[in-house]
Enzyme design. Structure first.
Site, PDB file in Angstrom:
ATOM      1  CB  CYS A   1      65.491  28.299  45.237  1.00 31.05           C
ATOM      2  SG  CYS A   1      67.227  28.710  45.270  1.00 31.05           S
TER       3      CYS A   1
ATOM      4  CB  SER B   1      43.283  43.171  41.459  1.00 32.97           C
ATOM      5  OG  SER B   1      43.124  41.800  41.674  1.00 32.97           O
ATOM      6  CB  ALA B   2      38.005  41.173  42.345  1.00 36.62           C
ATOM      7  CG  HIS B   3      43.105  37.938  42.915  1.00 33.21           C
ATOM      8  ND1 HIS B   3      44.194  37.331  43.515  1.00 33.21           N
ATOM      9  CD2 HIS B   3      43.579  38.656  41.892  1.00 33.21           C
ATOM     10  CE1 HIS B   3      45.277  37.680  42.839  1.00 33.21           C
ATOM     11  NE2 HIS B   3      44.935  38.484  41.854  1.00 33.21           N
TER      12      HIS B   3
ATOM     13  CB  THR C   1      30.437  38.328  27.002  1.00 32.73           C
ATOM     14  OG1 THR C   1      30.025  38.270  25.642  1.00 32.73           O
ATOM     15  CG2 THR C   1      29.250  38.045  27.911  1.00 32.73           C
TER      16      THR C   1
ATOM     17  CG  ASN D   1      54.061  43.526  44.305  1.00 31.61           C
ATOM     18  OD1 ASN D   1      54.520  44.636  44.010  1.00 31.61           O
ATOM     19  ND2 ASN D   1      54.530  42.418  43.786  1.00 31.61           N
TER      20      ASN D   1
ATOM     21  CB  ALA E   1      45.619  44.638  38.794  1.00 30.99           C
ATOM     22  CB  THR E   2      47.834  41.755  34.602  1.00 30.88           C
ATOM     23  OG1 THR E   2      48.638  41.351  35.708  1.00 30.88           O
ATOM     24  CG2 THR E   2      48.654  41.617  33.327  1.00 30.88           C
TER      25      THR E   2
END
Lengths: 137, 403
Positions: free
Chosen positions: B327, B202-204, B242, B154, B74-75
């Site tokens: 943090c 995005s797939a993940h 590719t 997100n 997605a990025t």
């Protein structure tokens, strides 16, 4: 972030959490820090008539290192005179807890809490003490 | 007893569904051909698999397979959509519109374009996290070439009304890009109806492999882009390189499963999320971040007042969750998304994002409720701020010793 076993121990099993009644005889309170900075420490000392710290309690809003620093300090001050307590320096605390550089301010804050509590005691009992509450970090 | 740490961070990434992994493996070992090889069966077989996956991805969002361009995630899709459109249409105008709570892949791309002489309007969301329609309309100018608004956030899981925003854009001749990385398999997407010109996937985040994504590029009316990756002219010149057949096959299978199972899966996940929310909302001074109505069932984001963020994360280390605290992330700032909703630094720091997914169980949710409840109690017992709050002291009026 990984913590030293000593920090984890104090965080999991903090010593001397709690408060004394403000009006109890021989109680001194030091509160340092600010919520916006991410840590506030309240340290209370119970001083007997010989000027020895008999007991100490703390409450801390802060990260694990801040909780551990204040917990450690309550152990260290017990049995000391006020002047001896002022000899506890942030470097001793940081060394004992193996604090990483980004957490040194937690030990500075714990030292400041001792100074503030001692100053509170002395102001109630007619002596003054120099404090340095605005150490920069 | 549940196995710890319990994974409640499905919006960070999801495990690959075993059915997806099974489909991928042959394309690594036996069916290894290059889909661009036109002269032998190795290439033909790989190409067939790639085109089948393209159909599966298109089917989930009701698009034409010809409108799907493979990317690395997605990025990259966001970069290609925004930079590609901005460069191609820069003769028409140099103004872009987006929202403060977008993913960094959108915000940082916009920042880059500002450096190239484009002008960007960053809209503030409402305290609910939603974009106000009137403010959105007001931001569009005659020289605006593209607006970018994510479908599902997100961090807080809120769903933007892209159907309405899309109508506004189309009416004004502004291209509309939507980052849907967090949305596939969670909300219905019908690109035949939506006035969306570009959409990133995005797939993940949907039980597929990492390293593969896609960009939807509308054909009617046709959207043109300037390629960002040059080379062999793959993907009709839009994205050379590719094709990663096994990754693509995985994404196709993951999206096929999502289409088939999302209705029943979302009901199950909603029940788990509601159970989690019911349990955690028993905690005093727990504040929900983001709108509850316009929200995916997978997300719960709560701030716990009077508890410091880092110690909170330390206390719940048997849970794999995300936090708005400085943090735990690379940056020193608290969550910019929560800050954009108007949350104080303290509340932004003491937030936890719980995201539930395909393999979350009721036992895990109950474990999380118990763990968080006990530890918030423990930390508050230790907190001087909690004492003051309980004594009725307004902390904003306290003069704190500077340090």
């Amino acid at each position: 972030m990984s913590y030293s076993t000593k920090v984890l121990d104090h965080y999991e099993n903090p010593r001397n959490v709690g408060s004394f009644a403000q009006d109890e005889e021989g109680i001194a309170t030091g509160m340092v820090g600010a919520p916006a900075c991410g840590d506030v420490m309240k340290l209370q000392l119970k001083v007997n008539k010989d000027g020895i710290i008999e007991d100490a309690k703390f409450k801390t809003y802060g990260c694990g290192s801040a909780i551990a620093s204040s917990s450690l300090v309550t152990e260290w001050v017990k049995g000391k005179t006020l002047d001896q307590a002022l000899d506890i320096k942030n470097t001793h605390i940081a060394e004992e807890l193996a604090l990483p550089p980004v957490k040194i301010h937690c030990s500075v804050l714990a030292e400041d809490a001792i100074k503030a509590a001692v100053a509170d005691y002395k102001s109630k009992h007619g002596t003054t003490v120099e404090t340095n509450m605005c150490s920069s970090h | 007893m549940v196995k710890t740490p319990v994974y409640l961070d499905y919006s960070a990434t999801t495990p690959v569904d075993p059915r997806v992994a099974d489909k991928m493996i042959p394309y690594l070992v036996e069916k290894f051909g290059n889909p661009a090889s036109r002269s032998h069966p190795f290439g033909w077989e790989a190409e067939k698999a790639v085109e089948e996956a393209r159909e599966q991805v298109a089917a989930l969002v009701n698009a034409d397979p010809k409108e799907i361009v493979w990317t690395s995630g997605a990025t990259e899709s966001n970069n290609l959509a925004i930079k590609g459109a901005a460069h191609f249409y820069s003769g028409k105008g140099k103004h872009l519109v987006t929202v403060m709570t977008e993913h960094k892949a959108v915000l940082d791309t916009m920042r880059h374009l500002e450096g190239e002489g484009f002008e960007v309007t960053y809209l503030d969301p409402e305290p609910s996290g939603l974009v106000d329609l009137e403010k959105f309309k007001a931001a569009l100018r005659p020289d605006t070439i593209l607006a970018s608004v994510m479908l599902v956030n997100n961090e807080i899981g809120v769903i933007q009304d892209i159907a309405t925003l899309g109508e506004v854009c189309r009416g004004k001749g502004v291209l509309f890009h939507v980052d849907a990385a967090q949305a596939t398999g969670k909300v219905e997407i019908d690109l035949a109806k939506l006035k969306v010109d570009l959409m990133s996937f995005s797939a993940h985040k949907t039980y597929g492999p990492k390293g593969i994504g896609a960009l939807y590029v509308r054909r009617k009316p046709r959207v043109r882009l300037e390629a960002q990756m040059h080379g062999g002219g793959h993907e009709r010149g839009l994205r050379s390189g590719t094709l990663a057949t096994h990754q693509i096959v995985g994404m196709g299978e993951a999206f096929r499963i999502a289409k088939e199972e999302m209705a029943t899966e979302n009901e199950r996940i909603r029940a788990l999320r509601d159970r989690l929310y019911k349990g955690l909302s028993q905690i005093e001074e727990a504040h929900l971040n983001g709108d509850m109505e316009w929200r995916v069932p997978h997300n719960l984001n709560l701030s716990f007042n009077f508890v410091e963020g880092e110690s909170l994360i330390m206390a719940v280390r048997d849970l794999a969750v995300s936090s708005g605290s400085a943090c735990t992330s690379a940056s020193l700032e608290p969550s910019y998304v929560l800050r954009a909703l108007g949350r104080s630094d303290e509340l932004a720091h003491s937030s936890i994002r719980f995201t539930i997914g395909r393999f979350t169980t009721e036992e895990e949710v109950d474990f999380a409720i118990d763990l968080v409840t006990r530890n918030i109690g423990r930390l508050r017992e230790m907190s001087p701020l909690w004492d003051m709050f309980k004594e009725g002291i307004d902390l904003s009026t306290v003069k704190w010793a500077s340090h």
